[in-house]
Design a protein around this motif. Sequence first.
Motif, PDB file in Angstrom:
ATOM      1  N   ILE A   1      42.574  48.478  40.505  1.00  0.00           N
ATOM      2  CA  ILE A   1      41.677  49.341  39.604  1.00  0.00           C
ATOM      3  C   ILE A   1      40.636  48.574  38.906  1.00  0.00           C
ATOM      4  O   ILE A   1      39.656  49.116  38.681  1.00  0.00           O
ATOM      5  N   ILE A   2      41.213  47.825  38.227  1.00  0.00           N
ATOM      6  CA  ILE A   2      40.128  46.985  37.384  1.00  0.00           C
ATOM      7  C   ILE A   2      39.064  46.257  37.977  1.00  0.00           C
ATOM      8  O   ILE A   2      37.786  46.296  37.643  1.00  0.00           O
ATOM      9  N   TYR A   3      39.316  45.758  39.325  1.00  0.00           N
ATOM     10  CA  TYR A   3      38.019  45.298  40.114  1.00  0.00           C
ATOM     11  C   TYR A   3      37.235  46.502  40.642  1.00  0.00           C
ATOM     12  O   TYR A   3      36.094  46.328  40.816  1.00  0.00           O
ATOM     13  N   LEU A   4      37.944  47.601  40.702  1.00  0.00           N
ATOM     14  CA  LEU A   4      36.921  48.820  41.084  1.00  0.00           C
ATOM     15  C   LEU A   4      36.227  49.248  40.219  1.00  0.00           C
ATOM     16  O   LEU A   4      35.070  49.169  40.469  1.00  0.00           O
ATOM     17  N   PHE A   5      36.619  49.122  38.988  1.00  0.00           N
ATOM     18  CA  PHE A   5      35.711  49.500  37.664  1.00  0.00           C
ATOM     19  C   PHE A   5      34.796  48.406  37.393  1.00  0.00           C
ATOM     20  O   PHE A   5      33.960  48.598  36.427  1.00  0.00           O
TER      21      PHE A   5
ATOM     22  N   LEU B   1      38.661  45.019  31.203  1.00  0.00           N
ATOM     23  CA  LEU B   1      37.476  44.678  31.884  1.00  0.00           C
ATOM     24  C   LEU B   1      36.644  43.577  30.880  1.00  0.00           C
ATOM     25  O   LEU B   1      36.156  42.480  31.446  1.00  0.00           O
ATOM     26  N   ALA B   2      36.864  43.771  29.820  1.00  0.00           N
ATOM     27  CA  ALA B   2      36.192  42.927  28.579  1.00  0.00           C
ATOM     28  C   ALA B   2      36.968  41.389  28.721  1.00  0.00           C
ATOM     29  O   ALA B   2      36.330  40.389  28.804  1.00  0.00           O
ATOM     30  N   LEU B   3      38.160  41.333  28.967  1.00  0.00           N
ATOM     31  CA  LEU B   3      38.952  40.121  29.134  1.00  0.00           C
ATOM     32  C   LEU B   3      38.525  39.495  30.372  1.00  0.00           C
ATOM     33  O   LEU B   3      38.419  38.194  30.537  1.00  0.00           O
TER      34      LEU B   3
END
Length: 399
Positions: free
Chosen positions: A69-73, A48-50
Amino acid sequence: MAAPLTLLLILAVTIRAALYRSSLADLIAERVEVVSPLTAWKRVVEGLALLDLGVSPYSGDVFHETPLIIYLFHFVVDYAEITFMLADVITAVALYMAVKDYNKQVFRKQKYALEADRYPLDCLELIRSPKEMYYIPLKVAMFYLLNPFTILSCVAKSTCGLNNAVIALFILATIKGNVLLSAIFLSLATYQSIYPLTLCASALLYLMQRQYIPVNFRRFSFWWFIAQYAFMYLGSLFVIVCLSFFLLGSWDYLPSVYGFILSVPDLTPNIGLFWYFFAEMFEHFRLFFLCVFQINVFFYTIPLSVKLKEHPVFLIFMQLAVISIFKSYPTVGDIALYLAFLPVWSHLHRFLRNIFLVSCVLLACSALFPVLWHLWIYAGSANSNFYYAITLLFNVAQV
């Protein structure tokens, strides 16, 4: 039954919320038995930081989850704890509803068989009464929600809980007989970790059994149904993969997620069979044994499907167990999912051999994991052989 289920859900959420606020949460999140390089929350945070910096989360060797998953979070990162608790609740409710519907079908078939006098006399003691079957769905939900493995996985914020929710929804859709939703959820589960692809056979067997389509290679209806399901499954998978590309703007995630799962480059110790074996492996033998190890998950699908074609729900249970044992990066959350199904076949427990011994081995291994890890990593009085020995014993007990 709604009131006991509600109380169970409240109790489960309370336990998780209390552990989230305790000092144990950070310790649990670091345990190699609970999280893996694929499912660790700290890797999601790094991704998420990247992403926030405008850099692809797959540019390094840290983040290996799927783009969805990363776009959900990306949107719910502030509510991560609620998200993981909700995933456990969804899984438990889906399993509850699936088993409840399955028991209705079993009781109906049992009733017709009794009326037709099809059961031998020595099998009558295995006939289940409605009262006995009434509490099984609640037991399944309880086995999942109050299992220490599930609780640890949720408190560690392992994305394994989200994978379990998708698989539970697939099981529910399959048992309800919804072909389209079954294919969609199976494609989503495959997109997450490849291995649920093996559940396709059990889904087809169950849906064909429900629609009275005989498993006969010479029948047109058999191949037509397989073609329909394959079209829906592959079409859903294609849409999900393309959606991931549009979200990310590149295909970088394919080698970072699926290449990572299949090639097993990260040999961080876990409860699986891969890490120690490939740490000791000569490099020129690696590809051969990698294929041998990976094919295990898929190879058992054929003989199990032939043997259990009349019992597709039990086949799902068996395949979930095989996946949790032979996948490259297993965690205790994977084990918790198939253990939840044990009450469904509680009437068969009397035929199990060495059940007491196996239960004791599983409990002892679970307790010894952190002890041997401490002796190896911190005290320096043990080595990797000790930890892998207990891992091997744990997996043998599951088999």
